[in-house]
Write a protein that holds these residues in place. Structure first.
Motif, PDB file in Angstrom:
ATOM      1  N   ASP A 338      52.687  48.679  40.499  1.00  0.00           N
ATOM      2  CA  ASP A 338      51.903  48.623  41.731  1.00  0.00           C
ATOM      3  C   ASP A 338      50.707  49.573  41.643  1.00  0.00           C
ATOM      4  N   ALA A 341      47.987  48.168  39.372  1.00  0.00           N
ATOM      5  CA  ALA A 341      47.211  47.097  40.019  1.00  0.00           C
ATOM      6  C   ALA A 341      46.285  47.681  41.089  1.00  0.00           C
ATOM      7  N   THR A 342      46.792  48.674  41.821  1.00  0.00           N
ATOM      8  CA  THR A 342      45.971  49.273  42.882  1.00  0.00           C
ATOM      9  C   THR A 342      44.742  49.966  42.292  1.00  0.00           C
ATOM     10  N   LYS A 365      47.023  41.444  43.729  1.00  0.00           N
ATOM     11  CA  LYS A 365      47.881  42.433  43.094  1.00  0.00           C
ATOM     12  C   LYS A 365      48.987  41.749  42.275  1.00  0.00           C
TER      13      LYS A 365
END
Ligand code: NAD
Ligand code: ZN
Length: 375
Positions: A338, A341-342, A365
Motif C-alpha cells: 500500500d 502504491a501511495t 492503487k
C-alpha cells in the motif's frame, strides 16, 4: 516509435508544462578518452588561493586504484572516498558539509564528484549546502535553494542516469526521497572520459544503462513530449539500441553509452519520466531498491504502457544474459504494498506525463499493487 507522436508536437506541449522552463545547462564539458588528465588545468584558474582547497568526493571503488595518483591534488586539497552501496542521504550530505566547514577556515574553491549517479548527486548536494544554511532536507523539492553553491565538477564513471546533466540531486531524507531541484544544482563543468567505463561490472552496466533507455521511452511516449525533448530522446534511444542490441566493439559502446546518458538526461529535463520511474520510486522508498535495478524490475511488467520499449528491453536482457531477481515483493506485507502504491501515485507529474491530464481515472492503487506483486 515516435512518428505517431510528431503530430502532437506543438507549442501546446510546452504550455502543458504550465510554463516555458528556462532551464540551466552544463556550461562546460570535455569529452574524450584520457580527458580526465585535463582536470588539473581546468581546476587551476578556479583555485582562489592556496588555502582554498578542492574537495574530491570519489566512489570508494577507486580507493587504492591508479586513479589515486592521477587526482590533480595541490596545497591542502582533500580526497574523501564514499561508498556507493547505498543511495545518498540528507544526513550524509549534512555530515560532509559539517566536516568540511570544521576542516577549513577558508571556503573551498570547489567540489569534484567522481563516480556514478550516487557520487554525482552527493557532490552536487555538498556544493550547494556549503553555501545554503541548515540541513539539506530543508531543500528537498523545487527551487528551494536560494544561493549559488560552490563551483562543482562532475566526472561520471558509469553511464545512464543523466545525473551529469540534470538540475537535481536526488537524496533520501528523513521523510522523503526527493531531489534538490534548482538552477544552481547543475554542474559548472563536466568531464566525460569513457576510459572510466572499462571496469564497470556487467550487471551494473546493464541496470544503469537501462535507466537511460527507460528515460528515453518514458520521455518519447509521454504527453509532455516536445521537439526539444524529442530531438535528444530519439538520439539517446538510437544510441541505446546500438549499444545494447548492435554489433559494436566495447570501446565504441562505452563512448556511445556515455553520450546516450547525456542526451537521455537532456530529454527528460524538458519533459518528464513516466510509469516505471513512478513505480520504481515506491519500490525504492519501501525496500531500498537502487534506482537502476528498480527501474528494470518494474519496466519488465509495463508492456501495457510501453509495448515497443518492453519488447526491446527483453531482447536486450536476453542478448546480455541478464537475469533479474525474482520474488522481490513476495514477502511484502499489505501495508508495504500500500505504501509503495501511495508513494508512486504521489508523483503526479510523472503520471500526467505518462497517461494524460485525466490520469487519475486511468490508474488505481489496486492496479499498481497487482504489478508490484509480480516483481
Ligand atoms: P551508482 O553510482 O549507485 O553506482 C553503482 C555501482 O557501480 C556502485 O557499486 C559503484 O561503486 C559502481 N561503479 C561506478 N563506477 C564504476 C566503475 N567505473 N567501475 C566499477 N564500478 C563502478 O550507480 P548509478 O546507477 O549511476 O546511480 C544511481 C543513483 O543515481 C541513485 O542514487 C539515483 O537516485 C541517482 N539518479 C540521479 C539522477 C539525477 O538526475 N540526479 C537521475 C537518475 C538517477
Ligand atoms: Zn532514472
Amino acid at each position: 516509435m515516435t512518428k505517431e507522436n510528431n503530430a502532437q508536437l506543438n507549442i501546446k506541449t510546452l504550455e502543458h508544462l504550465n510554463q516555458h522552463k528556462n532551464f540551466p545547462m552544463v556550461p562546460r564539458v570535455v569529452f574524450g578518452r584520457g580527458s580526465f588528465s585535463s582536470l588539473g588545468s581546468i581546476l587551476l584558474p578556479k583555485r582562489r588561493n592556496s588555502d582554498a582547497p578542492f574537495i574530491f568526493l570519489v566512489d570508494a571503488f577507486f580507493e587504492g586504484s591508479d586513479l589515486e595518483n592521477r587526482l590533480p591534488l595541490l596545497f591542502n586539497d582533500q580526497v574523501i572516498y564514499v561508498s556507493a552501496e547505498e543511495e545518498p542521504k540528507t544526513a550524509q550530505v549534512d555530515a560532509l558539509v559539517q566536516k568540511l566547514k570544521s576542516d577549513y577556515t577558508e571556503e573551498p574553491s570547489g567540489i569534484v564528484g567522481i563516480g556514478g549517479g550516487t557520487l554525482l548527486d552527493l557532490a552536487k548536494a555538498v556544493a550547494l549546502l556549503m553555501t545554503n544554511a541548515g540541513s539539506s532536507s530543508l531543500y528537498q523539492g523545487w527551487d528551494l535553494i536560494q544561493k549559488q553553491g560552490l563551483y562543482h565538477v562532475g566526472i561520471p564513471t558509469i553511464s545512464g542516469t543523466g545525473a551529469e546533466v540534470s538540475r537535481t540531486a536526488v537524496l533520501m531524507g528523513p521523510e522523503k526521497k526527493l531531489g534538490l531541484n534548482s538552477d544552481y544544482t547543475t554542474y559548472d563543468q563536466v568531464v566525460l572520459d569513457p576510459d572510466f567505463l572499462a571496469t564497470v561490472p556487467k550487471d551494473q552496466w546493464f541496470y544503469t544503462g537501462m535507466d537511460c533507455f527507460i528515460h528515453c521511452v518514458e520521455s518519447l511516449e509521454g504527453t509532455y513530449l516536445n521537439a526539444f525533448s524529442q530531438s535528444y530522446g530519439e538520439k539517446a534511444y538510437d544510441l541505446c539500441k546500438e549499444v545494447f542490441l548492435g554489433d559494436i566493439d566495447q570501446k565504441e559502446a562505452e563512448e556511445k553509452l556515455m553520450m546516450a546518458s547525456w542526451h537521455g538526461g537532456m530529454s527528460i529535463a524538458y519533459s518528464q519520466v513516466g510509469v516505471a520511474h513512478a513505480m520504481s520510486y515506491g519500490l525504492s522508498y519501501v525496500l531500498g531498491t537502487k534506482h537502476g535495478i528498480g527501474n528494470c524490475l518494474v519496466f519488465q511488467f509495463l508492456e501495457e504502457y510501453y509495448p515497443e520499449g518492453v519488447a526491446l528491453f527483453n531482447q536486450m536482457m536476453q542478448k546480455h544474459q541478464i537475469t533479474l531477481p525474482k520474488g522481490v515483493c513476495a514477502n511484502c506485507t499489505a501495508e508495504q504494498l500500500d505504501t509503495m502504491a501511495t508513494i508512486s501515485l504521489s508523483m503526479a507529474p510523472l503520471w500526467e506525463n505518462a497517461l494524460g491530464a485525466d490520469w487519475t481515472s486511468k490508474i488505481s492503487k489496486e492496479k499498481l499493487i497487482a504489478i508490484y506483486k509480480k516483481i
